[in-house]
Design a protein around this motif. Structure first.
Motif, PDB file in Angstrom:
ATOM      1  N   GLY A   1      19.176 -55.536  55.451  1.00 13.04           N
ATOM      2  CA  GLY A   1      18.000 -55.470  54.582  1.00 13.04           C
ATOM      3  C   GLY A   1      16.714 -55.445  55.385  1.00 13.04           C
ATOM      4  O   GLY A   1      16.080 -56.468  55.602  1.00 13.04           O
TER       5      GLY A   1
ATOM      6  N   TYR B   1      13.806 -53.791  54.601  1.00 11.83           N
ATOM      7  CA  TYR B   1      12.618 -53.776  53.748  1.00 11.83           C
ATOM      8  C   TYR B   1      11.470 -53.117  54.527  1.00 11.83           C
ATOM      9  O   TYR B   1      11.610 -51.983  54.971  1.00 11.83           O
ATOM     10  CB  TYR B   1      12.315 -55.156  53.177  1.00 11.83           C
TER      11      TYR B   1
ATOM     12  N   GLU C   1      19.166 -50.418  56.015  1.00 17.01           N
ATOM     13  CA  GLU C   1      18.303 -50.300  54.831  1.00 17.01           C
ATOM     14  C   GLU C   1      18.742 -49.075  54.031  1.00 17.01           C
ATOM     15  O   GLU C   1      18.795 -47.963  54.580  1.00 17.01           O
ATOM     16  CB  GLU C   1      16.861 -50.162  55.257  1.00 17.01           C
ATOM     17  N   PHE C   2      19.056 -49.277  52.730  1.00 14.99           N
ATOM     18  CA  PHE C   2      19.524 -48.103  51.981  1.00 14.99           C
ATOM     19  C   PHE C   2      18.439 -47.440  51.140  1.00 14.99           C
ATOM     20  O   PHE C   2      18.677 -46.364  50.588  1.00 14.99           O
ATOM     21  CB  PHE C   2      20.770 -48.417  51.150  1.00 14.99           C
TER      22      PHE C   2
ATOM     23  N   TYR D   1      11.636 -47.450  51.727  1.00 11.19           N
ATOM     24  CA  TYR D   1      11.425 -48.689  52.513  1.00 11.19           C
ATOM     25  C   TYR D   1      11.713 -48.412  53.984  1.00 11.19           C
ATOM     26  O   TYR D   1      10.985 -48.854  54.863  1.00 11.19           O
ATOM     27  CB  TYR D   1      12.335 -49.812  52.026  1.00 11.19           C
TER      28      TYR D   1
ATOM     29  N   GLY E   1      21.314 -46.530  55.026  1.00 15.48           N
ATOM     30  CA  GLY E   1      22.549 -46.501  54.259  1.00 15.48           C
ATOM     31  C   GLY E   1      22.873 -47.890  53.751  1.00 15.48           C
ATOM     32  O   GLY E   1      22.104 -48.837  53.955  1.00 15.48           O
TER      33      GLY E   1
ATOM     34  N   THR F   1      25.063 -51.385  53.563  1.00 16.36           N
ATOM     35  CA  THR F   1      25.796 -52.259  54.491  1.00 16.36           C
ATOM     36  C   THR F   1      27.305 -52.049  54.368  1.00 16.36           C
ATOM     37  O   THR F   1      28.010 -52.053  55.382  1.00 16.36           O
ATOM     38  CB  THR F   1      25.475 -53.727  54.198  1.00 16.36           C
TER      39      THR F   1
ATOM     40  N   ASP G   1      19.332 -60.800  54.767  1.00 15.54           N
ATOM     41  CA  ASP G   1      18.160 -60.921  53.893  1.00 15.54           C
ATOM     42  C   ASP G   1      18.115 -59.792  52.866  1.00 15.54           C
ATOM     43  O   ASP G   1      17.044 -59.350  52.444  1.00 15.54           O
ATOM     44  CB  ASP G   1      16.875 -60.919  54.752  1.00 15.54           C
ATOM     45  N   HIS G   2      19.299 -59.308  52.445  1.00 15.36           N
ATOM     46  CA  HIS G   2      19.336 -58.199  51.480  1.00 15.36           C
ATOM     47  C   HIS G   2      19.642 -58.720  50.078  1.00 15.36           C
ATOM     48  O   HIS G   2      19.264 -59.858  49.757  1.00 15.36           O
ATOM     49  CB  HIS G   2      20.316 -57.110  51.975  1.00 15.36           C
ATOM     50  N   TRP G   3      20.320 -57.998  49.226  1.00 14.75           N
ATOM     51  CA  TRP G   3      20.606 -58.500  47.865  1.00 14.75           C
ATOM     52  C   TRP G   3      21.410 -59.790  47.989  1.00 14.75           C
ATOM     53  O   TRP G   3      22.398 -59.839  48.741  1.00 14.75           O
ATOM     54  CB  TRP G   3      21.406 -57.494  47.036  1.00 14.75           C
ATOM     55  N   LYS G   4      21.050 -60.794  47.252  1.00 15.98           N
ATOM     56  CA  LYS G   4      21.618 -62.136  47.459  1.00 15.98           C
ATOM     57  C   LYS G   4      23.094 -62.207  47.058  1.00 15.98           C
ATOM     58  O   LYS G   4      23.840 -62.998  47.621  1.00 15.98           O
ATOM     59  CB  LYS G   4      20.798 -63.193  46.712  1.00 15.98           C
TER      60      LYS G   4
ATOM     61  N   ASP H   1      18.495 -65.867  54.851  1.00 15.46           N
ATOM     62  CA  ASP H   1      17.253 -66.230  54.184  1.00 15.46           C
ATOM     63  C   ASP H   1      17.546 -66.579  52.718  1.00 15.46           C
ATOM     64  O   ASP H   1      18.589 -66.198  52.171  1.00 15.46           O
ATOM     65  CB  ASP H   1      16.253 -65.064  54.239  1.00 15.46           C
ATOM     66  N   ASN H   2      16.647 -67.325  52.079  1.00 12.68           N
ATOM     67  CA  ASN H   2      16.640 -67.519  50.617  1.00 12.68           C
ATOM     68  C   ASN H   2      17.829 -68.266  50.022  1.00 12.68           C
ATOM     69  O   ASN H   2      18.259 -67.975  48.896  1.00 12.68           O
ATOM     70  CB  ASN H   2      16.553 -66.158  49.912  1.00 12.68           C
TER      71      ASN H   2
ATOM     72  N   GLU I   1       8.141 -67.638  51.088  1.00  6.38           N
ATOM     73  CA  GLU I   1       7.024 -66.904  51.703  1.00  6.38           C
ATOM     74  C   GLU I   1       5.803 -66.871  50.768  1.00  6.38           C
ATOM     75  O   GLU I   1       5.909 -66.586  49.590  1.00  6.38           O
ATOM     76  CB  GLU I   1       7.424 -65.475  52.089  1.00  6.38           C
TER      77      GLU I   1
HETATM   78  C1  LIG Z   1      24.805 -52.112  48.051  1.00 10.24           C
HETATM   79  C2  LIG Z   1      23.821 -53.234  48.131  1.00 10.24           C
HETATM   80  C3  LIG Z   1      24.028 -54.076  49.386  1.00 10.24           C
HETATM   81  N1  LIG Z   1      23.789 -53.272  50.547  1.00 10.24           N
HETATM   82  C4  LIG Z   1      22.569 -52.966  51.062  1.00 10.24           C
HETATM   83  N2  LIG Z   1      22.534 -52.135  52.120  1.00 10.24           N
HETATM   84  C5  LIG Z   1      21.350 -51.805  52.677  1.00 10.24           C
HETATM   85  N3  LIG Z   1      20.161 -52.256  52.246  1.00 10.24           N
HETATM   86  C6  LIG Z   1      20.170 -53.093  51.192  1.00 10.24           C
HETATM   87  C7  LIG Z   1      21.358 -53.496  50.571  1.00 10.24           C
HETATM   88  N4  LIG Z   1      21.039 -54.351  49.565  1.00 10.24           N
HETATM   89  C8  LIG Z   1      19.699 -54.472  49.561  1.00 10.24           C
HETATM   90  N5  LIG Z   1      19.163 -53.717  50.540  1.00 10.24           N
HETATM   91  C9  LIG Z   1      17.748 -53.632  50.911  1.00 10.24           C
HETATM   92  O1  LIG Z   1      17.380 -54.958  51.348  1.00 10.24           O
HETATM   93  C10 LIG Z   1      16.145 -55.345  50.742  1.00 10.24           C
HETATM   94  C11 LIG Z   1      16.435 -56.329  49.650  1.00 10.24           C
HETATM   95  C12 LIG Z   1      16.053 -57.594  49.752  1.00 10.24           C
HETATM   96  C13 LIG Z   1      16.339 -58.535  48.629  1.00 10.24           C
HETATM   97  N6  LIG Z   1      15.512 -59.721  48.812  1.00 10.24           N
HETATM   98  C14 LIG Z   1      15.133 -60.414  47.740  1.00 10.24           C
HETATM   99  O2  LIG Z   1      15.510 -60.132  46.611  1.00 10.24           O
HETATM  100  C15 LIG Z   1      14.212 -61.553  47.958  1.00 10.24           C
HETATM  101  C16 LIG Z   1      13.602 -62.111  46.829  1.00 10.24           C
HETATM  102  C17 LIG Z   1      12.689 -63.161  46.944  1.00 10.24           C
HETATM  103  C18 LIG Z   1      12.067 -63.733  45.753  1.00 10.24           C
HETATM  104  C19 LIG Z   1      11.815 -65.093  45.664  1.00 10.24           C
HETATM  105  C20 LIG Z   1      11.203 -65.646  44.534  1.00 10.24           C
HETATM  106  C21 LIG Z   1      10.849 -64.827  43.476  1.00 10.24           C
HETATM  107  F1  LIG Z   1      10.250 -65.339  42.381  1.00 10.24           F
HETATM  108  C22 LIG Z   1      11.109 -63.461  43.539  1.00 10.24           C
HETATM  109  C23 LIG Z   1      11.702 -62.904  44.679  1.00 10.24           C
HETATM  110  C24 LIG Z   1      12.372 -63.667  48.231  1.00 10.24           C
HETATM  111  C25 LIG Z   1      13.007 -63.112  49.364  1.00 10.24           C
HETATM  112  O3  LIG Z   1      12.747 -63.584  50.604  1.00 10.24           O
HETATM  113  C26 LIG Z   1      13.933 -62.072  49.232  1.00 10.24           C
HETATM  114  O4  LIG Z   1      14.542 -61.600  50.365  1.00 10.24           O
HETATM  115  C27 LIG Z   1      15.544 -54.064  50.191  1.00 10.24           C
HETATM  116  O5  LIG Z   1      14.838 -53.410  51.213  1.00 10.24           O
HETATM  117  C28 LIG Z   1      16.797 -53.296  49.776  1.00 10.24           C
HETATM  118  O6  LIG Z   1      16.584 -51.897  49.698  1.00 10.24           O
END
Ligand SMILES: CCCNc1ncnc2c1ncn2[C@@H]1O[C@H](/C=C/CNC(=O)c2cc(-c3ccc(F)cc3)cc(O)c2O)[C@@H](O)[C@H]1O
Ligand SMILES: [Mg+2]
Length: 214
Positions: free
Chosen positions: A66, A68, A90-91, A95, A117, A119, A141-144, A169-170, A199
């Motif tokens: 992730g 971002y 990063e997919f 971003y 792409g 993960t 640090d990507h989708w939780k 993270d998180n 943050e």
């Molecule tokens: C197929 C999905 C899994 N594979 C994946 N492969 C590649 N990239 C992936 C990805 N998943 C997500 N991503 C990327 O990671 C990033 C996603 C991060 C998700 N992070 C959060 O949701 C997050 C959210 C908060 C948050 C905290 C409080 C709040 F009220 C609202 C949000 C704080 C954080 O520090 C966070 O990291 C994006 O750039 C997304 O495009």
């Protein structure tokens, strides 16, 4: 014209940070996101903990899940010695494009490989296509809801060795409860929790360090 928040962050960095100075890039992203628009960068409070864990691990091969906008990529790579390999996945193409420009402006693009792409597709390619043996450090640090499956995928692909550090993270906000339960109870990791703050907010958050037992 900057239509997206991520483009506005990039624009602010290009206008206000010092080219080739990673710390000024970090400081300006933090300034923009605390004063203008909140954004999900790891931020400075958790960032200092990230810095310390990276320094003590002294890693040679690092993976980030992730990218971002590239804030944590800049944070991590500014600490690395020459010749170290840093892969970040990063997919979202928009971003990834912003992240590459921010990493380039910081002067760190030679240390970083932004792998565009998912993960799930890229992790199984790391050994053969990217000539990775094992990973010394992984920043998650990507989708939780993908923390746990992707950690298990790293294990399955034999990318973790005794002492590999997985830092997530998180683990409080938004939270990754299935990941926490897994790393703390599966018997394969030594876990440490680092309480901090979300943050740019006063809410509590935390990082979890899970060291693979091998
Ligand atoms: C197929 C999905 C899994 N594979 C994946 N492969 C590649 N990239 C992936 C990805 N998943 C997500 N991503 C990327 O990671 C990033 C996603 C991060 C998700 N992070 C959060 O949701 C997050 C959210 C908060 C948050 C905290 C409080 C709040 F009220 C609202 C949000 C704080 C954080 O520090 C966070 O990291 C994006 O750039 C997304 O495009
Ligand atoms: Mg995060």
């Amino acid at each position: 014209l900057c239509q997206t928040k991520e483009q506005r962050i990039l624009d602010f960095v290009l206008k206000n940070a010092v080219r080739g100075d990673p710390q000024s890039v970090i400081d300006n992203i933090d300034k923009y996101c605390s004063q203008r628009e909140w954004s999900m960068n790891v931020g400075n409070e958790k960032g200092i903990i990230l810095d310390n864990v990276v320094k003590e691990s002294n890693p040679s091969t690092i993976l980030e899940l992730g990218t971002y906008c590239g804030y944590s990529a800049v944070r991590i790579c500014r600490l690395l010695k020459p010749g170290v390999r840093f892969f970040t996945v990063e997919f979202n193409p928009a971003y990834a494009a912003v992240a590459k420009q921010i990493i380039e402006f910081a002067g760190l693009i030679d240390k970083v490989q932004v792998l565009e792409g998912s993960t799930g597709d890229i992790i199984p390619q790391l050994k053969k296509k990217y000539e990775v043996d094992t990973l010394d450090f992984v920043f998650v640090d990507h989708w939780k809801d993908k923390y746990k499956p992707d950690t298990q995928l790293l294990e399955k692909c034999n990318l973790l060795r005794k002492g590999s550090v997985v830092l997530a993270d998180n683990v409080i906000v938004p939270g990754a409860p299935d990941f926490l339960e897994y790393v703390r109870n599966c018997g394969k990791y030594d876990c440490t929790n680092f309480p901090s703050f979300l943050e740019y907010m006063d809410e509590k958050d935390a990082l979890e360090k899970a060291v693979f037992r091998g």
